[in-house]
Design an enzyme around this catalytic site. Structure first.
Site, PDB file in Angstrom:
ATOM      1  N   GLU A 184     -22.348  55.924   5.143  1.00 35.86           N
ATOM      2  CA  GLU A 184     -21.672  56.904   4.115  1.00 35.86           C
ATOM      3  C   GLU A 184     -22.607  57.949   4.014  1.00 35.86           C
ATOM      4  O   GLU A 184     -22.887  58.414   2.969  1.00 35.86           O
ATOM      5  CB  GLU A 184     -21.134  56.050   3.055  1.00 35.86           C
ATOM      6  CG  GLU A 184     -20.121  55.216   2.954  1.00 35.86           C
ATOM      7  CD  GLU A 184     -19.462  54.663   1.687  1.00 35.86           C
ATOM      8  OE1 GLU A 184     -20.252  54.810   0.676  1.00 35.86           O
ATOM      9  OE2 GLU A 184     -18.227  54.287   1.751  1.00 35.86           O
ATOM     10  N   GLU A 253     -14.395  49.563   5.851  1.00 33.83           N
ATOM     11  CA  GLU A 253     -14.722  48.866   4.604  1.00 33.83           C
ATOM     12  C   GLU A 253     -13.442  49.069   3.999  1.00 33.83           C
ATOM     13  O   GLU A 253     -12.702  50.074   3.467  1.00 33.83           O
ATOM     14  CB  GLU A 253     -15.557  49.472   3.809  1.00 33.83           C
ATOM     15  CG  GLU A 253     -17.032  49.323   4.144  1.00 33.83           C
ATOM     16  CD  GLU A 253     -18.031  49.739   3.037  1.00 33.83           C
ATOM     17  OE1 GLU A 253     -17.860  50.053   2.067  1.00 33.83           O
ATOM     18  OE2 GLU A 253     -19.171  50.179   3.485  1.00 33.83           O
TER      19      GLU A 253
HETATM   20  C1  GAL Z   1     -19.238  51.588   0.113  1.00 32.69           C
HETATM   21  C2  GAL Z   1     -20.511  51.356   0.648  1.00 32.69           C
HETATM   22  C3  GAL Z   1     -20.877  49.706   0.454  1.00 32.69           C
HETATM   23  C4  GAL Z   1     -20.645  49.175  -0.721  1.00 32.69           C
HETATM   24  C5  GAL Z   1     -19.341  49.486  -1.287  1.00 32.69           C
HETATM   25  C6  GAL Z   1     -19.098  49.249  -2.956  1.00 32.69           C
HETATM   26  O1  GAL Z   1     -19.398  52.894  -0.366  1.00 32.69           O
HETATM   27  O2  GAL Z   1     -20.524  51.638   1.944  1.00 32.69           O
HETATM   28  O3  GAL Z   1     -22.068  49.393   1.004  1.00 32.69           O
HETATM   29  O4  GAL Z   1     -21.562  49.629  -1.574  1.00 32.69           O
HETATM   30  O5  GAL Z   1     -19.236  51.006  -1.419  1.00 32.69           O
HETATM   31  O6  GAL Z   1     -18.923  47.736  -2.980  1.00 32.69           O
END
Ligand code: GAL
Length: 846
Positions: A184, A253
């Site tokens: 990110e 994600e």
């Molecule tokens: C995303 C990040 C993850 C984790 C998630 C929240 O933005 O890439 O590593 O932090 O948020 O759980």
């Protein structure tokens, strides 16, 4: 001589060609539609399981459950700070055995997506960077900075070489089909201007140059350079498109829930909405979904990031913190995966054709050249079900849902209709006792003179501790003359302490005067209170407690922690006395830590006080220890810490993590699956400790004589600490009856034959448990949710009897939902359902 060297060079040349071929004849590629493995486009379902957040003994079970849940790929970050605790010293043992983890994935027949970072965010201490990295001369994290790039390249190469050596990349016959570099970075990239862009392109080139033979991804990086695939992270990703038409649409994600912070409520994400989000992504042409997290696990030790991230990293994931199946989330997503897989031949064949079915309703239809047709019928309306016409048939679409038709005519799955049972897990107190409690009070006698070092002014905590401990003492002294008016009936002085976090305990002359705590959002804390000083020298000792270093934010490595002031004493005769620039002495960590009282060896180096005194003792800054035997059975175990307040806990020398029974604030009133999700929408646990139970992996225990040690900062009653077993105690099932006008997703065509699936409810207890009683049963119009069902206006009086007869005493049972099963129709012309809540209990044998 001549001949030998010529043949040697030919040999080397041949080896080089062979290596080269091995690397470039990659069997993982991609196109605009999907990841292509061995020439086949694939729709891939993936799930995040972070290896240090469980134990190697748990990995196989978790990974097999993931496979049974319909996953093709396991994703993990690589956590630099656990692998290289000091420069050049590597650790790949135990929970950090990345190779063993990947080989377990391979053995299960699954693929891996390796997110190497090395910046990982992940609510992990310091975002995964080792703290020593901050002290490399001239370093600046995640930007065009030579020392940083050198270190990042060094670690990335180290990991790639290790995994290549173990033949773990797909072209070598291993499981890894994808790798990620950075994490990110997009938002920072823009903020850092040219330096950000240069660093990002450097990172991309560096990664590609490692020639792993599998594609690289960069998440949330719109301008990721070719051949890197830019991917999406979020609660929804259906609006996302990669930056080039020849890159596939990947979702790295898909947040299954959210993380928890001490003092906050626990976030839940309704499975209907998660399924909706995933179906919505696939219907738009997405071909890879990774659940973040599929198993969240535990932030053991001091690995939680932060500050204030809880030790539990449960995440409301399909597998809970303990690795147990969470229903209905796991089962409903499994059904979704099956439905998606049945559409795969059509999905990978091309882009969908989109038809409007109404103001907020659409059909996405995929056709393959071999005649496959698959359709997704969506209803974006958040409040109302809608009847639509598709392919000459009527279908009712519940609000905020997608129905899947793998053959374009039969609905086999709807994201809002849960067909699997729900289970309720409980922490069942175990009657094994904690034996022979003893305690040891942290020694508070350090004075300005005999502490580690002194300095004028206040220092940043991490600069002093290098994060070797959560604790740093800031100690100074104040001389008070005998004539001060507060000593003769006047008002007592007030002490102001400002800190940048994370928690603060104020000691005046060895007595706790008060504490103050920050929050994750506002790390600044202010303590202002009347204190009791005496005539002569007074010792002011401030204990600053770090609770996980920041894991996110621009240049978070430069953010300060600890007491940076001002520290001011108000109300003396002279007015205020500013102590900010006074002589301060520093002591890193606790005496108990220095003497390693958590280990069997170090334990004997201090004087422990016998149990009977402890209850009266209830002192702050105290170490406690006790012995216990391992409870029988194989249910996961947890420590119930509700009688304690804040500190850290160890079992057999292994750190279970930080504990804090801070009460959760928040709004736990509302939750509906429909409409856009955000973490505050569906919360639970308000008004109770955010985290009461702390996972103790069974593999850390011996049958008898296990030793529990804890350090309590504020005071509590350790004799009320107990172990609990996590067990499934309740099972709920709930389903509508079959009616000709309500036949969606109950029929299926095989050629010309149509099979009607009569709806059935299934109730299944975990192995070793039997259905001992029926808490609720109603065939009619019951309502409510698992644990709170209620009868509606229509109810078949035989419900309870029928269900009890079929189910009690069995491990599982199934009941077909039909009037004949319940004697007669309790309310003709009304759509009925059968709702059951059953109690699972250990068998008398077990
Ligand atoms: C995303 C990040 C993850 C984790 C998630 C929240 O933005 O890439 O590593 O932090 O948020 O759980």
């Amino acid at each position: 001589m001549e001949t030998i060297s010529i043949s040697k060079s030919i040999l080397l040349f041949l080896i080089a060609i062979q290596l080269g071929c091995q690397l470039i004849s990659s069997s993982v590629t991609y196109d605009g539609k999907a990841i292509v493995i061995n020439g086949r486009r694939r729709i891939l379902i993936s799930g995040s399981i972070h290896y240090p957040r469980s134990t190697p003994e748990m990995w196989e079970d978790i990974i097999m459950k993931a496979k049974e849940g319909g996953l093709d790929v396991i994703e993990t970050y690589v956590f630099w700070n656990v692998h290289e605790p000091s420069p050049g010293n590597y650790n790949f043992e135990g929970r950090y055995n990345l190779v063993r983890f990947l080989k377990t994935v391979q053995k299960a027949g699954l693929y891996a997506h390796l997110r190497m970072g090395p910046y990982v965010c992940a609510e992990w201490n310091f975002g995964g960077f080792p703290v020593w990295l901050k002290y490399v001369p001239g370093i600046s994290f995640r930007t065009d900075n030579e020392p940083f790039k050198r270190a990042m390249k060094g670690f990335t190469e180290k990991i790639v070489n290790l995994l290549m050596y173990e033949n773990l990349f797909e072209p070598q016959g291993g499981p890894i089909i994808l790798s990620q570099i950075e994490n990110e970075y997009g938002a920072l990239d823009k903020k850092y201007g040219a330096a950000g862009y240069n660093y990002m392109t450097w990172a991309a080139e560096m990664a590609v140059g490692l020639r792993t033979g599998v594609p690289w991804t960069m998440c949330k990086q719109d301008d990721a350079p070719d051949p890197i695939i830019n991917t999406c992270n979020g609660f929804y990703c259906d609006a996302f498109k990669p930056n080039k038409p020849y890159k596939p649409t990947l979702w790295t994600e898909a947040w299954t829930g959210w993380f928890t912070e001490f003092g906050g409520a626990v976030h839940k994400r309704p499975v209907q909405d998660l399924a909706f989000a995933v179906a919505r992504f696939i219907q738009k042409g997405g071909s890879f979904v990774n659940y973040y997290m599929y198993h969240g696990g535990t932030n053991f030790g001091r690995s939680a990031g932060g500050p204030f991230i809880t030790t539990s990293y449960d995440y409301d994931a399909p597998l809970d913190e303990y690795g147990l199946i969470r229903q209905p989330k796991y089962g409903h997503m499994t059904e979704l995966h099956k439905a998606i897989k049945r559409c795969e031949p059509a999905l990978v064949s091309g882009d969908p054709t989109v038809f409007s079915l109404g103001a907020h309703q659409q059909a996405h239809v995929f056709y393959s050249e071999f005649g496959h047709c698959a359709a997704f019928l969506s209803n974006y309306n958040t409040a109302n079900a809608t009847r639509v016409m598709f392919n000459k048939m009527h279908h009712t679409l519940p609000p905020w849902s997608i129905s899947i038709l793998p053959d374009c005519s039969n609905i086999i799955f709807n994201t809002a209709k849960i067909g699997v049972q729900s289970t309720r897990m409980s922490m069942i107190p175990d009657n094994s006792q904690m034996l022979s409690w003893e305690s040891y009070s942290e020694d508070l006698t350090t004075s300005v003179e005999d502490s580690t070092f002194t300095s004028f002014g206040l220092l940043d905590q991490v600069n002093v501790t290098r994060d070797a401990s959560d604790y740093l003492w800031y100690i100074t002294s104040v001389d008070v003359g005998p004539s001060e008016s507060f000593l003769h009936g006047g008002e007592h002085p007030k002490l102001l302490v400002q800190s940048t976090g994370h928690a603060l305990h104020v000691y005046i002359n060895g007595q706790l005067a008060g504490s103050a705590f920050g929050t994750r959002e506002s790390r600044r804390i202010k303590y202002k209170n009347t204190i009791k000083l005496r005539s002569g020298r007074n010792k002011i000792a401030l204990l600053s407690v770090a609770m996980g270093l920041s894991n996110i934010g621009g240049h978070y490595e430069s953010w300060e922690t600890g007491i940076l002031g001002p520290v001011v004493l108000y109300g003396l005769d002279q007015g205020k006395r500013d102590l900010t620039h006074a002589k301060w002495s520093y002591q890193v960590g606790l005496k108990g830590e220095a003497m390693d009282v958590v280990s069997t060896n170090g334990m004997s180096s201090v004087e422990w006080v016998q149990g009977s005194l402890i209850a009266q003792n209830n002192q702050p800054l105290t170490w406690h220890k006790a012995y216990f035997n391992q409870p029988n059975g194989n249910e996961p175990l947890a420590l119930d810490m509700h009688s304690m307040r804040k500190g850290q806990v160890w079992v057999n020398g292994q750190s279970i993590g930080r504990y804090w029974t801070a009460y959760a604030t928040g709004d736990c009133q509302r939750c509906h699956y429909s409409g856009n999700y955000r973490p505050t929408k569906c919360q639970v646990g308000c008004g109770r400790p955010t985290q009461r139970w702390y996972h103790v992996p069974r593999s850390w225990l011996k049958p008898t004589g296990n030793i529990l040690v804890l350090f309590e900062e504020l005071g509590g009653d350790p004799t009320r600490i107990s172990l609990a077993k996590r067990s499934m105690t309740r099972v709920c099932a709930d389903m509508f009856e079959y009616r000709p006008n309500n036949k969606d997703w109950l029929t299926e065509s095989y050629g010309k034959t149509q099979v009607i699936h009569r709806p059935k409810i299934h109730i299944q207890c975990n192995p070793g448990l039997l259905i001992s009683s029926i808490k609720f049963a109603s065939f009619g119009t019951p309502f409510g949710t698992c644990g709170n069902f209620q009868r509606g206006s229509c109810h078949a009086p035989s419900s309870y009897g029928v269900v009890s007869k079929r189910c009690i005493g069995k491990e599982s049972c199934a009941i077909t939902i039909s009037n004949s099963n319940f004697g007669q129709d309790p309310c003709p012309n009304t759509l009925k359902r059968l709702t059951v809540e059953a109690v699972c209990a250990p068998t008398s044998r077990g």
